[in-house]
Each structure stands twice: as C-alpha cells, then as structure tokens.
Design an enzyme around this catalytic site. Structure first.
Site, PDB file in Angstrom:
ATOM      1  N   GLY A 197      -4.758  12.553   5.537  1.00  0.00           N
ATOM      2  CA  GLY A 197      -4.407  11.368   6.323  1.00  0.00           C
ATOM      3  C   GLY A 197      -2.967  11.291   6.810  1.00  0.00           C
ATOM      4  O   GLY A 197      -2.419  12.252   7.387  1.00  0.00           O
ATOM      5  N   ARG A 199      -2.790  15.564  -5.437  1.00  0.00           N
ATOM      6  CA  ARG A 199      -3.553  16.086  -6.586  1.00  0.00           C
ATOM      7  C   ARG A 199      -4.420  17.269  -6.194  1.00  0.00           C
ATOM      8  O   ARG A 199      -4.752  18.091  -7.021  1.00  0.00           O
ATOM      9  CB  ARG A 199      -4.411  14.966  -7.183  1.00  0.00           C
ATOM     10  CG  ARG A 199      -3.609  13.884  -7.871  1.00  0.00           C
ATOM     11  CD  ARG A 199      -4.462  12.700  -8.218  1.00  0.00           C
ATOM     12  NE  ARG A 199      -5.053  12.105  -7.019  1.00  0.00           N
ATOM     13  CZ  ARG A 199      -5.871  11.072  -7.009  1.00  0.00           C
ATOM     14  NH1 ARG A 199      -6.214  10.500  -8.147  1.00  0.00           N
ATOM     15  NH2 ARG A 199      -6.352  10.601  -5.875  1.00  0.00           N
ATOM     16  N   VAL A 227       0.964  10.911  -9.112  1.00  0.00           N
ATOM     17  CA  VAL A 227       2.158  10.052  -9.185  1.00  0.00           C
ATOM     18  C   VAL A 227       2.050   8.966 -10.262  1.00  0.00           C
ATOM     19  O   VAL A 227       3.042   8.308 -10.579  1.00  0.00           O
ATOM     20  CB  VAL A 227       2.488   9.384  -7.817  1.00  0.00           C
ATOM     21  CG1 VAL A 227       2.931  10.419  -6.782  1.00  0.00           C
ATOM     22  CG2 VAL A 227       1.320   8.540  -7.307  1.00  0.00           C
ATOM     23  N   TYR A 236      -5.461  -4.943  -3.414  1.00  0.00           N
ATOM     24  CA  TYR A 236      -4.875  -3.948  -2.497  1.00  0.00           C
ATOM     25  C   TYR A 236      -3.738  -4.594  -1.698  1.00  0.00           C
ATOM     26  O   TYR A 236      -2.618  -4.071  -1.635  1.00  0.00           O
ATOM     27  CB  TYR A 236      -5.939  -3.365  -1.562  1.00  0.00           C
ATOM     28  CG  TYR A 236      -5.322  -2.404  -0.565  1.00  0.00           C
ATOM     29  CD1 TYR A 236      -4.800  -1.192  -0.996  1.00  0.00           C
ATOM     30  CD2 TYR A 236      -5.193  -2.747   0.788  1.00  0.00           C
ATOM     31  CE1 TYR A 236      -4.175  -0.329  -0.108  1.00  0.00           C
ATOM     32  CE2 TYR A 236      -4.582  -1.877   1.680  1.00  0.00           C
ATOM     33  CZ  TYR A 236      -4.075  -0.670   1.227  1.00  0.00           C
ATOM     34  OH  TYR A 236      -3.451   0.174   2.104  1.00  0.00           O
ATOM     35  N   PRO A 238       1.252   0.107   8.470  1.00  0.00           N
ATOM     36  CA  PRO A 238       0.174   0.327   9.440  1.00  0.00           C
ATOM     37  C   PRO A 238      -0.975  -0.652   9.255  1.00  0.00           C
ATOM     38  O   PRO A 238      -1.222  -1.154   8.161  1.00  0.00           O
ATOM     39  CB  PRO A 238      -0.320   1.751   9.117  1.00  0.00           C
ATOM     40  CG  PRO A 238       0.616   2.308   8.101  1.00  0.00           C
ATOM     41  CD  PRO A 238       1.263   1.142   7.433  1.00  0.00           C
ATOM     42  N   GLY A 239      -1.692  -0.869  10.354  1.00  0.00           N
ATOM     43  CA  GLY A 239      -3.013  -1.489  10.306  1.00  0.00           C
ATOM     44  C   GLY A 239      -4.044  -0.374  10.311  1.00  0.00           C
ATOM     45  O   GLY A 239      -3.774   0.761   9.881  1.00  0.00           O
ATOM     46  N   LEU A 240      -5.199  -0.701  10.865  1.00  0.00           N
ATOM     47  CA  LEU A 240      -6.365   0.199  10.843  1.00  0.00           C
ATOM     48  C   LEU A 240      -6.047   1.613  11.331  1.00  0.00           C
ATOM     49  O   LEU A 240      -5.720   1.824  12.500  1.00  0.00           O
ATOM     50  CB  LEU A 240      -7.424  -0.419  11.753  1.00  0.00           C
ATOM     51  CG  LEU A 240      -8.822   0.138  11.688  1.00  0.00           C
ATOM     52  CD1 LEU A 240      -9.492  -0.279  10.391  1.00  0.00           C
ATOM     53  CD2 LEU A 240      -9.620  -0.358  12.890  1.00  0.00           C
ATOM     54  N   GLU A 245      -8.891   9.329   5.320  1.00  0.00           N
ATOM     55  CA  GLU A 245      -9.910   9.277   4.257  1.00  0.00           C
ATOM     56  C   GLU A 245      -9.859   7.939   3.498  1.00  0.00           C
ATOM     57  O   GLU A 245     -10.538   7.767   2.485  1.00  0.00           O
ATOM     58  CB  GLU A 245      -9.712  10.453   3.294  1.00  0.00           C
ATOM     59  CG  GLU A 245     -10.023  11.781   3.959  1.00  0.00           C
ATOM     60  CD  GLU A 245      -9.802  12.981   3.037  1.00  0.00           C
ATOM     61  OE1 GLU A 245      -9.656  12.795   1.813  1.00  0.00           O
ATOM     62  OE2 GLU A 245      -9.775  14.104   3.556  1.00  0.00           O
ATOM     63  N   PHE A 246      -9.029   7.036   3.992  1.00  0.00           N
ATOM     64  CA  PHE A 246      -8.811   5.743   3.313  1.00  0.00           C
ATOM     65  C   PHE A 246     -10.127   5.006   3.015  1.00  0.00           C
ATOM     66  O   PHE A 246     -10.362   4.561   1.887  1.00  0.00           O
ATOM     67  CB  PHE A 246      -7.903   4.892   4.219  1.00  0.00           C
ATOM     68  CG  PHE A 246      -7.614   3.512   3.710  1.00  0.00           C
ATOM     69  CD1 PHE A 246      -6.598   3.292   2.787  1.00  0.00           C
ATOM     70  CD2 PHE A 246      -8.330   2.408   4.169  1.00  0.00           C
ATOM     71  CE1 PHE A 246      -6.313   2.013   2.333  1.00  0.00           C
ATOM     72  CE2 PHE A 246      -8.046   1.129   3.718  1.00  0.00           C
ATOM     73  CZ  PHE A 246      -7.040   0.930   2.799  1.00  0.00           C
TER      74      PHE A 246
HETATM   75  P1  NDP Z   1      -5.975   9.105   2.560  1.00  0.00           P
HETATM   76  O1  NDP Z   1      -7.013   8.759   1.547  1.00  0.00           O
HETATM   77  O2  NDP Z   1      -6.355   9.997   3.673  1.00  0.00           O
HETATM   78  O3  NDP Z   1      -4.685   9.712   1.825  1.00  0.00           O
HETATM   79  C1  NDP Z   1      -4.253   9.192   0.598  1.00  0.00           C
HETATM   80  C2  NDP Z   1      -3.345  10.214  -0.058  1.00  0.00           C
HETATM   81  O4  NDP Z   1      -2.851   9.684  -1.289  1.00  0.00           O
HETATM   82  C3  NDP Z   1      -4.066  11.503  -0.378  1.00  0.00           C
HETATM   83  O5  NDP Z   1      -3.234  12.577  -0.012  1.00  0.00           O
HETATM   84  C4  NDP Z   1      -4.226  11.447  -1.884  1.00  0.00           C
HETATM   85  O6  NDP Z   1      -4.170  12.771  -2.389  1.00  0.00           O
HETATM   86  C5  NDP Z   1      -3.002  10.659  -2.298  1.00  0.00           C
HETATM   87  N1  NDP Z   1      -3.141  10.044  -3.617  1.00  0.00           N
HETATM   88  C6  NDP Z   1      -3.989   9.064  -3.989  1.00  0.00           C
HETATM   89  N2  NDP Z   1      -3.847   8.807  -5.298  1.00  0.00           N
HETATM   90  C7  NDP Z   1      -2.876   9.644  -5.760  1.00  0.00           C
HETATM   91  C8  NDP Z   1      -2.273   9.867  -7.030  1.00  0.00           C
HETATM   92  N3  NDP Z   1      -2.644   9.180  -8.105  1.00  0.00           N
HETATM   93  N4  NDP Z   1      -1.311  10.817  -7.135  1.00  0.00           N
HETATM   94  C9  NDP Z   1      -0.935  11.523  -6.051  1.00  0.00           C
HETATM   95  N5  NDP Z   1      -1.466  11.370  -4.825  1.00  0.00           N
HETATM   96  C10 NDP Z   1      -2.421  10.430  -4.701  1.00  0.00           C
HETATM   97  O7  NDP Z   1      -5.460   7.706   3.121  1.00  0.00           O
HETATM   98  P2  NDP Z   1      -4.212   7.331   4.060  1.00  0.00           P
HETATM   99  O8  NDP Z   1      -3.550   8.517   4.597  1.00  0.00           O
HETATM  100  O9  NDP Z   1      -4.686   6.314   4.992  1.00  0.00           O
HETATM  101  O10 NDP Z   1      -3.291   6.614   2.973  1.00  0.00           O
HETATM  102  C11 NDP Z   1      -1.901   6.869   2.838  1.00  0.00           C
HETATM  103  C12 NDP Z   1      -1.201   5.557   2.576  1.00  0.00           C
HETATM  104  O11 NDP Z   1      -1.354   4.737   3.723  1.00  0.00           O
HETATM  105  C13 NDP Z   1      -1.744   4.758   1.405  1.00  0.00           C
HETATM  106  O12 NDP Z   1      -0.654   4.225   0.676  1.00  0.00           O
HETATM  107  C14 NDP Z   1      -2.526   3.643   2.076  1.00  0.00           C
HETATM  108  O13 NDP Z   1      -2.618   2.499   1.277  1.00  0.00           O
HETATM  109  C15 NDP Z   1      -1.692   3.423   3.309  1.00  0.00           C
HETATM  110  N6  NDP Z   1      -2.293   2.732   4.433  1.00  0.00           N
HETATM  111  C16 NDP Z   1      -3.425   3.217   5.022  1.00  0.00           C
HETATM  112  C17 NDP Z   1      -3.955   2.559   6.109  1.00  0.00           C
HETATM  113  C18 NDP Z   1      -5.237   2.990   6.749  1.00  0.00           C
HETATM  114  O14 NDP Z   1      -5.874   2.170   7.463  1.00  0.00           O
HETATM  115  N7  NDP Z   1      -5.657   4.252   6.594  1.00  0.00           N
HETATM  116  C19 NDP Z   1      -3.289   1.394   6.695  1.00  0.00           C
HETATM  117  C20 NDP Z   1      -2.126   0.958   5.973  1.00  0.00           C
HETATM  118  C21 NDP Z   1      -1.641   1.634   4.911  1.00  0.00           C
HETATM  119  P3  NDP Z   1      -5.015  13.378  -3.578  1.00  0.00           P
HETATM  120  O15 NDP Z   1      -6.337  12.668  -3.623  1.00  0.00           O
HETATM  121  O16 NDP Z   1      -5.118  14.834  -3.243  1.00  0.00           O
HETATM  122  O17 NDP Z   1      -4.158  13.120  -4.765  1.00  0.00           O
HETATM  123  C1  8X3 Z   2      -4.997  -0.451   5.246  1.00  0.00           C
HETATM  124  C2  8X3 Z   2      -5.144  -1.470   6.317  1.00  0.00           C
HETATM  125  O1  8X3 Z   2      -6.404  -3.539   6.998  1.00  0.00           O
HETATM  126  O2  8X3 Z   2      -7.695  -1.722   6.037  1.00  0.00           O
HETATM  127  O3  8X3 Z   2      -3.877  -0.720   4.489  1.00  0.00           O
HETATM  128  O4  8X3 Z   2      -6.308  -3.076   4.632  1.00  0.00           O
HETATM  129  S1  8X3 Z   2      -6.449  -2.502   5.943  1.00  0.00           S
END
Ligand code: NDP
Ligand code: 8X3
Length: 256
Positions: A20, A41, A64, A156, A186-188, A192-193
């Site tokens: 992501g 991980r 982490v 969350y 960020p928003g949406l 893999e979120f």
């Molecule tokens: P993804 O699920 O694609 O990526 C999440 C990343 O976090 C992965 O690389 C995962 O790696 C890592 N991760 C999760 N848990 C752990 C852990 N315990 N230790 C180390 N690494 C960890 O989602 P996004 O890229 O969307 O998420 C990235 C950030 O963006 C997050 O903080 C999320 O809350 C935030 N966000 C996302 C939004 C969205 O709509 N997608 C909007 C706003 C914020 P691995 O599993 O290999 O450890």
């Molecule tokens: C991710 C954005 O709106 O899906 O942080 O919660 S939302």
C-alpha cells in the site's frame, strides 16, 4: 526557480513498507535516488521490493509492536543507512467495522498496539539519531478517521486522533532542533487496508472501492515526497486529502 531538496540526500526509514502507501512511498523515493530502509513483517514482499532498486532499498523484517526489536533494528542498521534523515511511521491497520458494544476486544487491542504503541516505538527509537545529527523529518500516516467519526470507526479513528495530537506534540519538542514533523491524513485509499479490515474477505473489501475512483498509494506517496523535499526552513504540519468522491454525512438525529 524554487529550490526543492535533492531526494538523493535523503535516507528514509519506512514502516509498513510491504504494501500500500508504504510500498508506494519506498518506490517514489528510491526511484528518485533516495536510500530507503523498508520495514514490515512479510519478508518476501520486502525482498521483492528491494530487488527493484539495486541496493538502494534495504529490507528489514520488523513487527513494530515489539519495542526491543524496534530498538535493535534501528540501532543495527548498516552504515550506509545509519544516518537516516526521514522516518515515515506508517505501519497501521483497521480491524472490523463493528459497533463499540459488539466489537472483539482483541481487535481493539491490536489496533492500539500497532497504530499507537508501534508508532511510539518507531519514533522513540529513531528520533535521537536525527536530533544528534540536527537533521531529520518524522512523517506520520494519520487519517481523516482521526478527524471525523463514522459508525464502526470507533477505536481505529481514536488511534488516528492520537497520531494527530502526538504529531503536534513531537513538533512542539522538535521545533528549532532541525527535525521536521508532518502528519499525512489520507481518506479513502485503495490498498490492502480493507482486505485487512475485513480479515481476508476480498469480496467485501472490493465493494469498498467498486464503482468509484479512490486515491491510491501513489497519490499519498506524492504528498509525502512533497513534504520531505521542501526546503528545510519549511515544515508542513499536516496534509489532509480525500478521494474526490468522498464526503461527509454530517450530524444525525435518530427518532423513535
Ligand atoms: P496496507 O494494509 O496495504 O499496508 C499496511 C502496512 O502496515 C503493511 O505494510 C503491513 O505490513 C504493515 N503493518 C501492519 N501491522 C504491522 C506491524 N505490527 N508491524 C509492522 N508492520 C505492520 O494499508 P495502507 O497502506 O492503506 O496502510 C498504511 C497506513 O495508512 C496505515 O497506518 C493506515 O491506517 C493508514 N491509512 C490508510 C488509509 C486507506 O484508506 N488505505 C487512509 C488513511 C490512513 P506487514 O503485514 O507485512 O507487517
Ligand atoms: C482510512 C480511511 O475512512 O476508511 O484511514 O477510515 S477510512
């Protein structure tokens, strides 16, 4: 002509780099000549990412949530990456969309352990080096969910509200020390979120993004790149961006 920082002068630590927003950020910076340590991980993902970049990306397996492991990983960086000057504390997750009286306690605990405690581990382990070198930048991934509530976003959203306030607190500590602090909200964003939120249910995750044009990891990586390559006398406190199709539902009244 306005002078941005040369990205080749940057060495980044990126958590959540296996997917992501984190993976896109690694590619954005490494593609522009920066050096990047990619933490996550899933070793196979990190190694594949590093393989795209001829030694400029160094993969490190790290959960982490583990304070000792986080300290050891940062203290043990190879010399070429040890003088990092950007930390992108991005690893995080949402689990479930249940209301607060129905949610599994384990989901709440994992979000707090990752999004709050994991982020604190990253910052506390990485900050002293940047302060000592008088050059650095801490970038967080917050969320619009930390500003605006939605049903099922309970813990969350609260973890991301923590990130928002913590980023301001760290900036209060860092001002004048050569270390910048930015919260990206960020928003949406299609990553893999939602697959993680819905615990591998790819059909349910797909419906979140179907028929719309969400932001992508690349959209967010570009915002991180902008904040980090502005000249050092400029600090971006916060960037909040939403997909153009996203909006607010507003306050509601339930009668009867
Ligand atoms: P993804 O699920 O694609 O990526 C999440 C990343 O976090 C992965 O690389 C995962 O790696 C890592 N991760 C999760 N848990 C752990 C852990 N315990 N230790 C180390 N690494 C960890 O989602 P996004 O890229 O969307 O998420 C990235 C950030 O963006 C997050 O903080 C999320 O809350 C935030 N966000 C996302 C939004 C969205 O709509 N997608 C909007 C706003 C914020 P691995 O599993 O290999 O450890
Ligand atoms: C991710 C954005 O709106 O899906 O942080 O919660 S939302």
């Amino acid at each position: 002509m306005y002078q941005m920082l040369d990205p080749r002068t940057l060495t980044l630590l990126v958590t959540g780099a296996s997917s992501g927003i984190g993976a896109a950020t690694v590619r954005r910076f490494a593609g522009a000549g920066a050096k990047v340590v990619a933490f996550g991980r899933r070793a196979d993902r990190l190694e594949a990412l590093a393989g795209e970049f001829d030694g400029r990306v160094h993969p490190v397996v790290l959960d982490v949530r583990d304070w000792d492991a986080t300290q050891a990983a940062i203290a043990g960086l190879p010399e070429a990456f040890a003088s990092y000057n950007v930390v992108f504390a991005n690893a995080g997750l949402a689990l479930g969309l249940e209301a607060s009286h129905e949610v599994a306690m384990a989901d709440w605990t994992e979000m707090v352990d990752t999004n709050i405690k994991g982020l604190l581990h990253t910052v506390r382990a990485a900050l002293p080096g940047m302060v000592a070198r008088k050059e650095g930048h801490v970038v967080f991934t917050g969320s619009v969910a930390g500003d605006y509530p939605y049903p099922g976003g309970n813990t969350y959203g609260a973890t991301k509200a923590f990130v928002k306030q913590f980023s301001l607190g760290v900036w209060a500590d860092m001002a004048g020390k050569g270390v910048r602090v930015t919260n990206i909200e960020p928003g949406l964003t299609e990553t893999e979120f939602s697959l993680v939120r819905f615990k591998g249910d790819d059909q349910r995750a797909g419906t979140v993004y179907s028929g719309i044009d969400p932001m992508t990891g690349e959209d967010i990586a570009e915002q991180v790149f902008f904040a980090c390559t502005l000249p050092r006398h400029v600090n971006i406190n916060r960037i909040q961006a939403m997909a153009s199709v996203q909006g607010f539902t507003g306050l509601s009244i339930r009668r009867g």
